[in-house]
Design an enzyme around this catalytic site. Sequence first.
Site, mmCIF file in Angstrom:
data_model
loop_
_atom_site.group_PDB
_atom_site.id
_atom_site.type_symbol
_atom_site.label_atom_id
_atom_site.label_comp_id
_atom_site.label_asym_id
_atom_site.label_seq_id
_atom_site.Cartn_x
_atom_site.Cartn_y
_atom_site.Cartn_z
ATOM 1 N N HIS A 60 48.899 36.936 32.548
ATOM 2 C CA HIS A 60 47.459 36.897 32.871
ATOM 3 C C HIS A 60 46.897 38.309 32.951
ATOM 4 O O HIS A 60 47.233 39.071 33.867
ATOM 5 C CB HIS A 60 47.248 36.174 34.208
ATOM 6 C CG HIS A 60 45.812 35.979 34.568
ATOM 7 N ND1 HIS A 60 45.238 34.726 34.672
ATOM 8 C CD2 HIS A 60 44.811 36.855 34.835
ATOM 9 C CE1 HIS A 60 43.968 34.845 34.997
ATOM 10 N NE2 HIS A 60 43.685 36.141 35.103
ATOM 11 N N HIS A 62 43.327 41.052 31.661
ATOM 12 C CA HIS A 62 41.958 41.196 31.112
ATOM 13 C C HIS A 62 41.902 42.488 30.316
ATOM 14 O O HIS A 62 41.562 43.543 30.856
ATOM 15 C CB HIS A 62 40.922 41.213 32.239
ATOM 16 C CG HIS A 62 40.830 39.902 32.952
ATOM 17 N ND1 HIS A 62 39.876 38.945 32.641
ATOM 18 C CD2 HIS A 62 41.600 39.372 33.923
ATOM 19 C CE1 HIS A 62 40.065 37.888 33.416
ATOM 20 N NE2 HIS A 62 41.108 38.114 34.211
ATOM 21 N N GLN A 155 33.437 33.924 31.699
ATOM 22 C CA GLN A 155 33.408 34.591 33.014
ATOM 23 C C GLN A 155 32.225 34.157 33.882
ATOM 24 O O GLN A 155 32.348 33.987 35.088
ATOM 25 C CB GLN A 155 33.352 36.113 32.794
ATOM 26 C CG GLN A 155 33.026 36.947 34.012
ATOM 27 C CD GLN A 155 34.243 37.232 34.880
ATOM 28 O OE1 GLN A 155 35.122 38.006 34.489
ATOM 29 N NE2 GLN A 155 34.311 36.593 36.023
ATOM 30 N N HIS A 213 41.079 30.087 35.148
ATOM 31 C CA HIS A 213 40.911 30.800 36.420
ATOM 32 C C HIS A 213 40.509 29.714 37.423
ATOM 33 O O HIS A 213 39.362 29.274 37.433
ATOM 34 C CB HIS A 213 39.777 31.823 36.328
ATOM 35 C CG HIS A 213 40.178 33.127 35.732
ATOM 36 N ND1 HIS A 213 40.468 33.275 34.405
ATOM 37 C CD2 HIS A 213 40.331 34.358 36.300
ATOM 38 C CE1 HIS A 213 40.783 34.547 34.177
ATOM 39 N NE2 HIS A 213 40.713 35.219 35.302
ATOM 40 N N TRP A 318 37.708 45.542 38.957
ATOM 41 C CA TRP A 318 38.290 44.800 40.071
ATOM 42 C C TRP A 318 39.461 45.512 40.740
ATOM 43 O O TRP A 318 39.857 45.181 41.841
ATOM 44 C CB TRP A 318 38.753 43.411 39.586
ATOM 45 C CG TRP A 318 37.625 42.573 39.115
ATOM 46 C CD1 TRP A 318 36.815 41.784 39.888
ATOM 47 C CD2 TRP A 318 37.136 42.458 37.776
ATOM 48 N NE1 TRP A 318 35.856 41.195 39.110
ATOM 49 C CE2 TRP A 318 36.024 41.582 37.814
ATOM 50 C CE3 TRP A 318 37.524 43.005 36.544
ATOM 51 C CZ2 TRP A 318 35.287 41.243 36.667
ATOM 52 C CZ3 TRP A 318 36.798 42.677 35.412
ATOM 53 C CH2 TRP A 318 35.702 41.800 35.482
HETATM 54 FE FE FE2 Z 1 41.883 36.996 35.874
#
Ligand code: FE2
Length: 429
Positions: A60, A62, A155, A213, A318
């Site tokens: 997982h 991004h 998203q 997610h 993040w």
């Molecule tokens: Fe994620």
Amino acid sequence: MLDLLVRNATLPDGRRHVGLAVSGGRFVEVREGLDEKAAPAREVLDAAGQLVSPPFVDAHFHMDATLSYGLPRVNASGTLLEGIALWGELKPLLTEEAIAERALAYCDWAVAKGLLAIRSHVDVCDPRLLAVEALLHVKQKVAPYLDLQLVAFPQDGFYRDPHAKKNLLRALDLGVDVVGGIPHGERTMADGAASMKELCEIAAERGLLVDIHCDETDDPLSRHVEALTYETQRLGLQGRVVGSHLTSMHSMDNYYASKLIGLMAEAQLHATPNPLINITLQGRHDSYPKRRGMTRVPELLAAGINVGFGHDCVMDPWYSLGSGDMLEVAAMGLHVAQMTSQTQMRQCFDAVTVNSARILGLADYGLEVGKAADFVLLQAGDAIEAIRLRATRLLVVRRGQVLACSAPAKAVMSLPGRPIAVDWRAPPR
Ligand code: FE2
């Protein structure tokens, strides 16, 4: 004559003095005691009792956001919500070239750390689909040395963003591999459940995998994973669906969680916690005590559910840290889940190798005869020591060819009467 023989290796399952013979980029023999007398090879690599592991796999990530830390500003609060807002500010400023350049730089970091397969979500809520185009290009470019799998990730919400559905379908048409979703980001619980239904139907129709997610909140009533297991069963998608994050499960009522885990096992759902990110982003609305937020890893494993750990973020809106080191991910998962027994520590190593490979469906993966000769030689005596030391990747090999090597970590000492070097490995017993 073989191309390569790796002798005297320790494997993650604990087998010692193992030889791995390679021919034509594949393992042709793997067994204890196999040496150059029985298996003459053009090149012999002495593992000297150190750990030889299949490559690390990140279930997982991004990649469209990675290495963008500080653009256009840093996340001051450090929260998930400010990160999403910040990503919204950055999106209009992105270019395809910049995304590709950062992604390629990250792939270099990954390879150097022995991370040779990554599942990356890619945001499809930008109508230009810049990130999709960029990462499809990157996927092709890195294919000779890294398996990159892409997930179409709405998203801003499959329903909440008015263009998400159209863009998600476009992304799949362009060649994105997996269907993503974010049910807890929809406006209502009902919309969240409906998105699970429609996204699973899209995957079933197209014969694709699903990676959602799912319930990345501290709200114990965020139960979209229940709808996900239901749709998985209804559409016959068993074994092809992943619940990513699942942090609400941390806060759920124990009675309900025990029912839910049974449903997840029945649907053969895979679970992907992201320890580094869960421990930093969850519990932010708490005073004290602060919840850890990571999902119930030992309980999921005990129910027979496949659990792979993800890195999720590296230097992005993040998360400001990270280096593509899946051993750091395994170490954080181990600590947060308090998985400190010998068996559990090995399970944490599996969560960044074999378990994640199952999630990605990597058919050619593993230290077995017939599989691709992909492996990492680590400066560690076993899988647990590899986690403890975030061990140096001495050699990273794919299809029998060296992709990267690192010098062994050691400190040169100047203590009278003491050894001249230390490398932190446990003394032999
Ligand atoms: Fe994620």
